[in-house]
Design an enzyme around this catalytic site. Structure first.
Site, PDB file in Angstrom:
ATOM      1  N   GLU A 304     118.303  41.761  69.357  1.00  0.00           N
ATOM      2  CA  GLU A 304     118.551  43.131  69.838  1.00  0.00           C
ATOM      3  C   GLU A 304     118.559  44.145  68.687  1.00  0.00           C
ATOM      4  OE1 GLU A 304     122.145  42.744  72.242  1.00  0.00           O
ATOM      5  OE2 GLU A 304     120.906  42.213  73.971  1.00  0.00           O
ATOM      6  N   ASP A 378     123.150  36.158  79.847  1.00  0.00           N
ATOM      7  CA  ASP A 378     124.137  37.033  79.205  1.00  0.00           C
ATOM      8  C   ASP A 378     125.390  37.234  80.055  1.00  0.00           C
ATOM      9  OD1 ASP A 378     125.174  38.629  77.275  1.00  0.00           O
ATOM     10  OD2 ASP A 378     123.963  40.390  77.716  1.00  0.00           O
ATOM     11  N   GLU A 406     132.042  42.846  80.841  1.00  0.00           N
ATOM     12  CA  GLU A 406     130.855  43.714  80.793  1.00  0.00           C
ATOM     13  C   GLU A 406     130.086  43.713  82.114  1.00  0.00           C
ATOM     14  OE1 GLU A 406     128.112  42.660  77.657  1.00  0.00           O
ATOM     15  OE2 GLU A 406     126.568  44.021  78.390  1.00  0.00           O
TER      16      GLU A 406
HETATM   17  C1  GCV Z   1     127.153  43.180  70.987  1.00  0.00           C
HETATM   18  C2  GCV Z   1     124.618  42.005  75.452  1.00  0.00           C
HETATM   19  C3  GCV Z   1     125.473  43.247  75.413  1.00  0.00           C
HETATM   20  C4  GCV Z   1     125.473  43.865  74.018  1.00  0.00           C
HETATM   21  C5  GCV Z   1     125.940  42.812  73.018  1.00  0.00           C
HETATM   22  C6  GCV Z   1     125.015  41.619  73.121  1.00  0.00           C
HETATM   23  C7  GCV Z   1     125.425  40.499  72.189  1.00  0.00           C
HETATM   24  O1  GCV Z   1     123.289  42.320  75.303  1.00  0.00           O
HETATM   25  O2  GCV Z   1     125.018  44.148  76.369  1.00  0.00           O
HETATM   26  O3  GCV Z   1     126.327  44.973  74.034  1.00  0.00           O
HETATM   27  O4  GCV Z   1     125.970  43.326  71.721  1.00  0.00           O
HETATM   28  O5  GCV Z   1     125.025  41.121  74.431  1.00  0.00           O
HETATM   29  O6  GCV Z   1     126.074  39.590  72.664  1.00  0.00           O
HETATM   30  O7  GCV Z   1     125.094  40.535  71.023  1.00  0.00           O
END
Ligand code: GCV
Length: 714
Positions: A304, A378, A406
């Site tokens: 990411e 996720d 989340e």
């Molecule tokens: C910290 C998901 C979340 C991100 C997070 C990522 C991760 O994509 O939306 O906010 O980033 O996981 O676990 O690195």
């Protein structure tokens, strides 16, 4: 000040204190026979040793006795008479005691404790001990839990050791105090006032963690900022480490892979570059000079948008091993995340982490542990276990759960996560035959790994009640308990938590415990039933967004995951599709791959099936899905009723908080049901079955909802 204002203020602060006290309420024991048993059998307290940790243990015992029984037994400086509670580590026990506990000590690891009723020279005593003071502290908290849950102390004989070494919270806290995916306020870490100002919260945080056996904390977000590694910040980290140390909690940091460039003035962060290697070695020794028990680094690399070794044509092994070498001389570990996927990889996202990491098995240094999310996508309300579990026998793997919600309604929805955690831990990977559960992978028993661990993405912020929702405290608590013992049953955890947090009254416990246990399935039903996943709205992930299809990365779009069309719905990961099932052991592959055996709860995760597909209960898929959404809504309604009935057992403030939150949850469960069914109905072309309420709004209304300032979204 008028009487009214005064009484409002008093009741506010009393109640706010209740929220703040988490599961350490130490309510007065109302069962008189239990209270009498404690009083008669514990007339003196002998605490051996005088470390900071032992002082904490002693204070905790005094507080516990005072609050639960109304007075503290006589505090003795030496063992005299009988009916004493003795707390001290092995080395502080006299020879006779030590000898009589020899076989018990053999059962313990370094952090394990003994709580045992014994007779010394024919005198009855109760002893809490372990190999060091931290273990004694764990024993003391455990004993206080026995008291809080009003259990008898007759013939206690407990020898309990944690089954994993690293039991750690991952804070996704940014240096500006915002928290990525945080829904309970701002970060606890007040960087501006540190190192000189030590907020009482830091101490209370450490105490709460120690009470459930959590022994590590990563202070900073995995989407990392290199500044945390500068002297200006390390001084502050050191101050926190000093607070946490007597509670047995080690501090860890996230390492931004490009830090040598950003704060080290180097031209590269290539892990094979000698200057870069030297930079990290120096950085490690600088940190260990300040914090001799620093735990190590957690790294999100090439994921990411985070920098990583691949930026320099290297791989994850090169990156992790370079950092591992830097911390190895000091006993540090590198927790290297396997959360990787790329928009340039046409592969099913669910396959990418396994595809990339499985070939690295056996190549990491021995102080590297690979951190794997519980599922391959996720942190969804439900995911089958990650195929990497069991697939890297020569590499220690730690599991990463998300305690912050989340994808599960933020801190607004009541969802008891230990039920989810347990489901994953109990899953059988079959990698070494039947019984090769995920729990056995991560506690090291399946493959004999030396380092083991469980991480939880924290749900803690500076809200008065720490976690935003009073019941979200149970998820922090439950995470700690499962990290200590991944084989614990979530019902046991719920019951303990309720008793320690609210009341021991069975009329309260029974229905509310059932409500907690059901709450996980409820959220699955009203958000993502039958194996649906990642259909939350864009970016913030709050509320439904199954229609979203315009994001730059294909695998960020809900439409990528549900694949609804006129013919049906679901992601085909069977042999006829992406064949992701091939990443599991043959038994698991066969089980998930076959429509006959694939559990319906995972159906649309693995299969694309027609709207007329017959479910086991005889309903068509469309009707069954609609009924599941309705069931989720009904479950929340029932939760509201259970809570209403619980009113007389608890304080009015916490009652009201939860009551209001459940009302929102009910509204939002209906929102999820209506938005998803209206959207999917465009493809199924079918009416809603009897029993499903008609949507109150049209699809366009749901699509128009926007949440520009949703928390946790950066
Ligand atoms: C910290 C998901 C979340 C991100 C997070 C990522 C991760 O994509 O939306 O906010 O980033 O996981 O676990 O690195």
């Amino acid at each position: 000040m008028s009487y009214l204002i005064l009484s409002v203020l008093i009741s506010f602060s009393a109640s706010a204190q209740k929220d703040y006290k988490l599961w350490l309420q130490y309510n007065a024991i109302v069962n008189s026979s239990i209270a009498l048993e404690y009083k008669n059998n514990l007339k003196g307290i002998v605490v051996l040793g005088n470390s900071e940790t032992i002082k904490i243990a002693k204070k905790e015992l005094e507080t516990g006795f005072l609050e639960m029984l109304g007075n503290v037994p006589e505090i003795k400086t030496a063992l005299k008479g009988e009916y004493n509670l003795i707390a001290g580590s092995q080395s502080n026990l006299d020879t006779e005691l030590k000898n009589s506990l020899q076989s018990d000590f053999q059962k313990l690891n370094e952090e394990g404790f003994i709580i045992k009723s014994i007779a010394v020279k024919n005198k009855k005593q109760l002893i809490i001990t372990g190999k060091n003071d931290i273990a004694v502290l764990y024993g003391v908290f455990n004993f206080l839990r026995i008291m809080q849950t009003n259990k008898t102390i007759k013939n206690l004989n407990i020898a309990d050791s944690p089954k994993t070494n690293i039991r750690i919270l991952n804070h996704w806290d940014n240096l500006d105090r915002t928290i990525e995916r945080g829904y309970a306020g701002f970060s606890l870490w007040n960087w501006q006032k540190l190192p000189d100002f030590i907020d009482q919260r830091y101490i209370d945080y450490a105490r709460a963690n120690a009470s459930v056996g959590i022994n590590g904390t990563v202070l900073t977000n995995v989407n990392a900022n290199a500044l945390i590694l500068t002297p200006q910040y390390l001084e502050k980290v050191e101050a926190l480490a000093n607070v946490f140390r007597p509670y047995g909690i080690k501090v860890y940091l996230t390492a931004r892979f490009s830090a040598p460039i950003e704060i080290g003035n180097l031209k590269t962060a290539d892990p094979k570059d000698s200057e870069v290697i030297k930079w990290w070695k120096n950085k490690a020794s600088e940190i260990y000079k300040r914090i001799p028990d620093f735990g190590g680094f957690l790294v999100k690399a090439n994921s990411e948008g985070q920098p990583g070794p691949q930026n320099y044509g290297r791989d994850h092994v090169d990156g992790a091993n370079m950092l591992a070498d830097a911390v190895a001389p000091f006993g540090g570990v590198i927790m290297w995340r396997a959360f990787v996927y790329s928009e340039h990889d046409a592969n099913d996202r669910a396959k990418q982490a396994y595809a990339e990491f499985e070939p690295y098995d056996g190549k990491f240094k021995e102080n590297v542990i690979v951190q794997v999310k519980n599922g391959a996508i996720d942190f969804q309300p439900r995911e089958p276990f990650h195929p990497l579990f069991g697939a890297m026998p020569k590499t220690p793997l730690m599991i990463e759960f998300q305690i912050t919600q989340e994808y599960l309604g933020f801190s607004t929805h009541l969802v008891f996560l230990p039920k989810l955690f347990q489901e994953v831990l109990e899953s059988d990977t079959y990698k070494k035959g039947k019984g090769s559960t995920v729990a056995k992978v991560i506690d090291g028993t399946l493959h004999g790994n030396k380092i083991t661990g469980i991480a939880g993405v924290a749900n803690i912020g500076n809200d008065l009640n720490w976690t935003g929702h009073p019941f979200a405290q149970a998820n922090w608590y439950g995470f700690g308990r499962l990290a200590w013992n991944p084989y614990l049953d979530s019902e046991t955890i719920a019951e303990e938590w309720l008793k320690c947090t609210f009341s021991n009254d069975e009329n309260f416990i029974k229905p509310v415990k059932n409500m907690m246990i059901e709450s996980r399935e409820a959220v699955v039903n009203y958000m993502t039933p039958l194996g649906l996943h990642h259909i939350m709205d864009t970016g913030h992930h709050y509320g439904p967004g199954p229609w979203v299809s315009n994001l730059s990365r294909p695998e960020w779009n809900p439409t990528y995951y549900h694949k609804a069309d006129k013919n049906g719905i679901g992601f085909d990961r069977s042999e006829s599709g992406t064949n992701a099932i091939l990443q599991y052991a043959p038994e698991v592959k066969a089980f998930f791959g076959n429509l006959e055996t694939c559990p319906e709860k995972d159906l649309l995760w693995f299969h694309h099936v027609s709207w007329d597909y017959k479910l086991k209960n005889g309903e068509t898929l469309w009707n069954g899905m609609a009924l599941k959404y309705q069931e989720g809504v009904n479950q929340v309604k029932e939760m509201q009723q259970v809570w209403k009935n619980a009113e007389k057992y608890i304080d009015s403030e916490r009652f009201k908080e939860v009551e209001m939150l459940l009302e929102i949850q009910y509204k939002e469960a209906k929102w999820w049901r209506d938005a998803c069914l209206l959207y999917f109905q465009q493809f199924s072309g079918k009416d809603l079955p009897a029993g499903v309420e008609k949507p109150a709004q049209a699809l366009d209304y749901f699509k128009s909802l926007k949440f520009p300032f949703a928390p946790g979204n950066g």
